[in-house]
Design a protein around this motif. Structure first.
Motif, PDB file in Angstrom:
ATOM      1  N   LEU A 106     -22.383  56.274 -33.704  1.00 16.84           N
ATOM      2  CA  LEU A 106     -22.863  55.787 -32.416  1.00 16.84           C
ATOM      3  C   LEU A 106     -21.781  54.922 -31.805  1.00 16.84           C
ATOM      4  O   LEU A 106     -21.266  54.003 -32.439  1.00 16.84           O
ATOM      5  CB  LEU A 106     -24.138  54.962 -32.617  1.00 16.84           C
ATOM      6  N   ARG A 107     -21.447  55.232 -30.584  1.00 17.80           N
ATOM      7  CA  ARG A 107     -20.399  54.487 -29.886  1.00 17.80           C
ATOM      8  C   ARG A 107     -20.953  54.017 -28.546  1.00 17.80           C
ATOM      9  O   ARG A 107     -21.584  54.787 -27.822  1.00 17.80           O
ATOM     10  CB  ARG A 107     -19.191  55.386 -29.674  1.00 17.80           C
ATOM     11  N   ALA A 108     -20.722  52.746 -28.228  1.00 18.36           N
ATOM     12  CA  ALA A 108     -21.153  52.204 -26.939  1.00 18.36           C
ATOM     13  C   ALA A 108     -20.241  52.731 -25.840  1.00 18.36           C
ATOM     14  O   ALA A 108     -19.033  52.845 -26.026  1.00 18.36           O
ATOM     15  CB  ALA A 108     -21.119  50.683 -26.971  1.00 18.36           C
ATOM     16  N   LEU A 109     -20.837  53.048 -24.710  1.00 18.07           N
ATOM     17  CA  LEU A 109     -20.083  53.469 -23.538  1.00 18.07           C
ATOM     18  C   LEU A 109     -19.837  52.210 -22.707  1.00 18.07           C
ATOM     19  O   LEU A 109     -20.728  51.709 -22.031  1.00 18.07           O
ATOM     20  CB  LEU A 109     -20.854  54.523 -22.744  1.00 18.07           C
ATOM     21  N   ARG A 110     -18.653  51.703 -22.789  1.00 16.72           N
ATOM     22  CA  ARG A 110     -18.336  50.371 -22.276  1.00 16.72           C
ATOM     23  C   ARG A 110     -18.382  50.257 -20.745  1.00 16.72           C
ATOM     24  O   ARG A 110     -18.462  49.158 -20.226  1.00 16.72           O
ATOM     25  CB  ARG A 110     -16.979  49.936 -22.789  1.00 16.72           C
ATOM     26  N   ASP A 111     -18.364  51.374 -20.030  1.00 17.03           N
ATOM     27  CA  ASP A 111     -18.365  51.279 -18.578  1.00 17.03           C
ATOM     28  C   ASP A 111     -19.659  50.666 -18.037  1.00 17.03           C
ATOM     29  O   ASP A 111     -19.684  50.148 -16.928  1.00 17.03           O
ATOM     30  CB  ASP A 111     -18.083  52.635 -17.932  1.00 17.03           C
TER      31      ASP A 111
END
Length: 163
Positions: A106-111
């Motif tokens: 799981l990776r956060a979408l930083r935008d």
């Protein structure tokens, strides 16, 4: 002023009163932060537990769903709904491992983080003003207290989750 007795009873009472006051203030802080998180979540259509899991992924990711569940003290089956909401909202992505298709990171979408930062800006600005009133050694003491309190809370959470 009460004179100190040889056994230090007045000092012990003052210390107990201060400790009780600090515990009460921590409870009040917890309530206020919960209410703030509720308002932030309402603005971005996320539940408080969703925000907590998103914060874990942002801070410690990429993580597997089971790692997020473990850190959040949630049952792994509960994570499916949370992760679905976060993914639908464009907050995270599930990335499959090219060598093991069962493994998911799981990776956060930083935008989207700027949106959250904006919602927390009032609290962050207030905190900066408060910090400006303290000396560096006082801030170090506060940081140590909060670190140790967080560790105690994590241990208590882990103990309850293990039941």
């Amino acid at each position: 002023m009460t004179p100190a007795t040889p056994d230090g009873a007045p000092a012990k009472r003052r210390r107990r009163r201060l400790a009780t006051e600090i515990k009460e203030l921590l409870r009040e802080l917890s309530i206020q932060l919960s209410l703030l998180n509720h308002q932030v979540g309402a603005h971005v259509d996320l539940r408080q537990v969703d925000l907590a899991c998103l914060d874990l992924i942002n801070r410690h990711g990429p993580l597997s769903p089971s790692a997020v569940a473990r850190r959040a003290g949630l049952h792994p089956a509960t994570m499916t709904g949370i992760l679905d909401r976060l993914e639908r909202g464009g907050w995270i992505t599930r990335e499959r491992d090219s060598t093991d298709r069962r493994a998911v990171a799981l990776r956060a979408l930083r935008d989207r983080n700027a949106e959250l930062f904006g919602l927390y800006s009032g609290m962050n600005g207030s905190m900066d003003q408060i910090f400006a009133e303290y000396e560096e050694n006082q801030l170090e003491l506060l940081a140590d207290f909060l670190r140790r309190t967080t560790d105690a809370g994590r241990a208590a959470t882990d103990d309850l989750a293990g039941d």
